[in-house]
Design an enzyme around this catalytic site. Structure first.
Site, PDB file in Angstrom:
ATOM      1  N   ASP A   1      65.898  54.273  39.497  1.00 52.74           N
ATOM      2  CA  ASP A   1      64.724  54.877  40.133  1.00 52.74           C
ATOM      3  C   ASP A   1      64.572  56.263  39.496  1.00 52.74           C
ATOM      4  OD1 ASP A   1      62.965  56.300  41.767  1.00 52.74           O
ATOM      5  OD2 ASP A   1      63.620  55.290  43.597  1.00 52.74           O
TER       6      ASP A   1
ATOM      7  N   TYR B   1      67.207  56.666  48.333  1.00 54.16           N
ATOM      8  CA  TYR B   1      65.951  56.944  49.045  1.00 54.16           C
ATOM      9  C   TYR B   1      65.913  56.128  50.349  1.00 54.16           C
ATOM     10  CZ  TYR B   1      60.985  57.101  50.098  1.00 54.16           C
ATOM     11  OH  TYR B   1      59.780  57.260  50.727  1.00 54.16           O
TER      12      TYR B   1
ATOM     13  N   ARG C   1      44.164  40.071  40.888  1.00 50.16           N
ATOM     14  CA  ARG C   1      45.579  40.134  41.281  1.00 50.16           C
ATOM     15  C   ARG C   1      46.462  39.874  40.068  1.00 50.16           C
ATOM     16  NH1 ARG C   1      47.628  35.782  42.990  1.00 50.16           N
ATOM     17  NH2 ARG C   1      46.049  35.302  44.546  1.00 50.16           N
TER      18      ARG C   1
ATOM     19  N   LYS D   1      54.534  60.362  43.310  1.00 53.61           N
ATOM     20  CA  LYS D   1      55.119  61.686  43.134  1.00 53.61           C
ATOM     21  C   LYS D   1      54.649  62.317  41.811  1.00 53.61           C
ATOM     22  CE  LYS D   1      57.060  60.187  46.867  1.00 53.61           C
ATOM     23  NZ  LYS D   1      58.361  59.514  46.887  1.00 53.61           N
TER      24      LYS D   1
HETATM   25  C1  LIG Z   1      58.868  58.273  47.509  1.00 51.61           C
HETATM   26  C2  LIG Z   1      59.983  57.570  46.841  1.00 51.61           C
HETATM   27  C3  LIG Z   1      60.053  56.153  46.828  1.00 51.61           C
HETATM   28  C4  LIG Z   1      59.053  55.289  47.567  1.00 51.61           C
HETATM   29  O1  LIG Z   1      57.796  55.371  47.012  1.00 51.61           O
HETATM   30  P1  LIG Z   1      56.421  55.159  47.845  1.00 51.61           P
HETATM   31  O2  LIG Z   1      55.402  55.362  46.792  1.00 51.61           O
HETATM   32  O3  LIG Z   1      56.407  56.166  48.937  1.00 51.61           O
HETATM   33  O4  LIG Z   1      56.476  53.753  48.364  1.00 51.61           O
HETATM   34  C5  LIG Z   1      61.100  55.566  46.149  1.00 51.61           C
HETATM   35  N1  LIG Z   1      62.041  56.302  45.525  1.00 51.61           N
HETATM   36  C6  LIG Z   1      62.018  57.647  45.535  1.00 51.61           C
HETATM   37  C7  LIG Z   1      63.092  58.401  44.834  1.00 51.61           C
HETATM   38  C8  LIG Z   1      60.991  58.327  46.190  1.00 51.61           C
HETATM   39  O5  LIG Z   1      60.978  59.666  46.197  1.00 51.61           O
END
Ligand SMILES: *Cc1c(COP(=O)(O)O)cnc(C)c1O
Length: 392
Positions: free
Chosen positions: A169, A97, A45, A194
């Site tokens: 982000d 998001y 961890r 992504k």
């Molecule tokens: C998918 C996404 C998230 C969240 O991520 P997860 O891996 O699904 O928890 C946060 N910000 C953006 C812009 C996203 O497309």
């Protein structure tokens, strides 16, 4: 060093064995020579050698001080919010998001953190919203699903002047296209689910910090809260990152072609893509992004959910699914899928109409993807020929 070389060079050869591929240290604990005497690892961890390769790689890619890998993008976001205290305020992009909206509003508000959502596409709105309680500015650029772009440099200046942290982000742009820390941000987060992992085969999140002080705080939170990424998923993300530059370039090249095709379609009203000259902040996007990404959104001249639904159900190469950033093309209808939980009025005001379709353009040949959209649109139009405005 150029981008793709930097990526491959930041993933080291295994010192112990010479293994060119990163070993997967699938272990919970590490044997110590004497109590407290170990080789830098005591419990997975706190630290794991496979995860560390990924964390060092993303730090290098984002020009940050340190990187941290989490079990999801939302766990990464959660660790940043935990820097705050009760009474603090967050200014966040209004087109945020959905999962971040849910976390901020429905989890953190009850712990006494206030959230003020503003339209950050005009940087002045962010400056106007600052109070003496504001501790964090939260920007996504481009946003999901209408690809709104905010001026990161200008917002970073506002943050610096007021001693506020700026977190970006960077999921939609990827570090290959945009480096928020170079533009003045303090923290960058990614849903590595992504583009970074890129193959639609895992859930992961990353945080990159710009200073030693922030690194120590996030490291503490990561270990204290425990939402770490496991060794095998860390390895899969590393495997994905190794081709990030090549993929991001091709996603963007395909998306540009498709966006230009969509602009010519009679049935389509708005096409949202930062690479189009018609995009409201195209010039800002150009000044801070190297590529314009692989996500496109568009809506129809007749705002008909049924018609839009038939289009996304009629594509063959674009698979109907949530998520984005993978090698295979996906499409979705945000009003029924990703954005269903957002009240209709709020959804509409941010451009997510009933007919808005989001495409995550993959790495198939662009002309085949265009043919796929053409046939899906033609079939849907035929089926709706009784609606006057469709045939007009
Ligand atoms: C998918 C996404 C998230 C969240 O991520 P997860 O891996 O699904 O928890 C946060 N910000 C953006 C812009 C996203 O497309």
């Amino acid at each position: 060093m150029r981008e793709q070389t930097l990526i491959l060079n930041s993933i080291p050869v295994d010192e112990l064995t010479g293994s060119i591929a990163t070993p997967i240290y699938q272990t919970s604990t590490f044997v110590q020579d004497a109590p407290g005497v170990h080789k830098g690892y005591d419990y997975s961890r706190s630290n794991n050698p496979t995860r560390k390769v990924l964390e060092d790689c993303i730090a290098a890619l984002e020009n940050g001080h340190a990187g941290f890998a989490f079990a999801s993008g939302l766990a990464a976001i959660d660790s940043v919010v935990k820097l705050l205290e009760a009474g603090d305020e967050i200014i966040a992009v209004d087109d945020i998001y959905g999962g971040a909206f849910r976390l901020f509003t429905h989890v953190y508000q009850k712990f006494g953190i206030k959230i003020n959502y503003v339209d950050s596409t005009n940087a002045q709105n962010v400056a106007n919203a600052v109070t003496d309680k504001t501790k964090l500015i939260w920007i996504e650029s481009p946003t999901n699903p209408t690809l709104k772009v905010s001026d990161i440099r200008t917002i970073a200046k506002t943050a610096k002047e007021n001693n506020i942290l700026l977190c970006v982000d960077n999921t939609f742009a990827s570090p290959v296209s945009q480096k928020p820390i170079d533009l003045g941000a303090d923290i960058v987060i990614h849903s590595a689910t992504k583009y970074i992992a890129g193959h639609s085969d895992l859930i992961a999140g990353l945080v990159v910090t710009s200073t030693q002080e922030l690194s120590e705080k996030i490291k503490f939170i990561q270990n204290a809260s425990g939402a770490i990424l496991g060794p095998f998923d860390s390895w899969l993300v590393i495997r994905g990152i190794e081709t990030l530059t090549l993929r991001v370039k091709q996603h963007a090249e395909n998306a540009q072609k498709i966006a230009e095709f969509l602009q010519e379609e009679k049935l389509i009203k708005n096409v949202y893509y930062p690479g189009l000259k018609t995009h409201h902040n195209h010039e800002i996007a150009k000044s801070q992004q190297k590529y314009f990404g692989g996500v496109i959104a568009f809506d129809l001249v007749i705002d008909d959910k049924e018609l839009a639904s038939q289009i996304v159900s009629g594509t063959k190469l674009f698979k109907l699914a949530e998520s984005l950033g993978g090698i295979k093309s996906l499409c979705c209808l945000p009003c029924e899928m990703t954005h269903k939980s957002i009240p209709a009025e709020k959804r509409y005001s941010s451009g997510v109409t009933d007919s808005l379709i989001r495409l995550s353009v993959g790495l198939e040949d662009a002309d085949d993807l265009i043919d796929d959209l053409k046939q899906a649109i033609a079939t849907a139009v035929k089926a709706n020929a009784d609606k006057a405005s469709v045939t007009a």
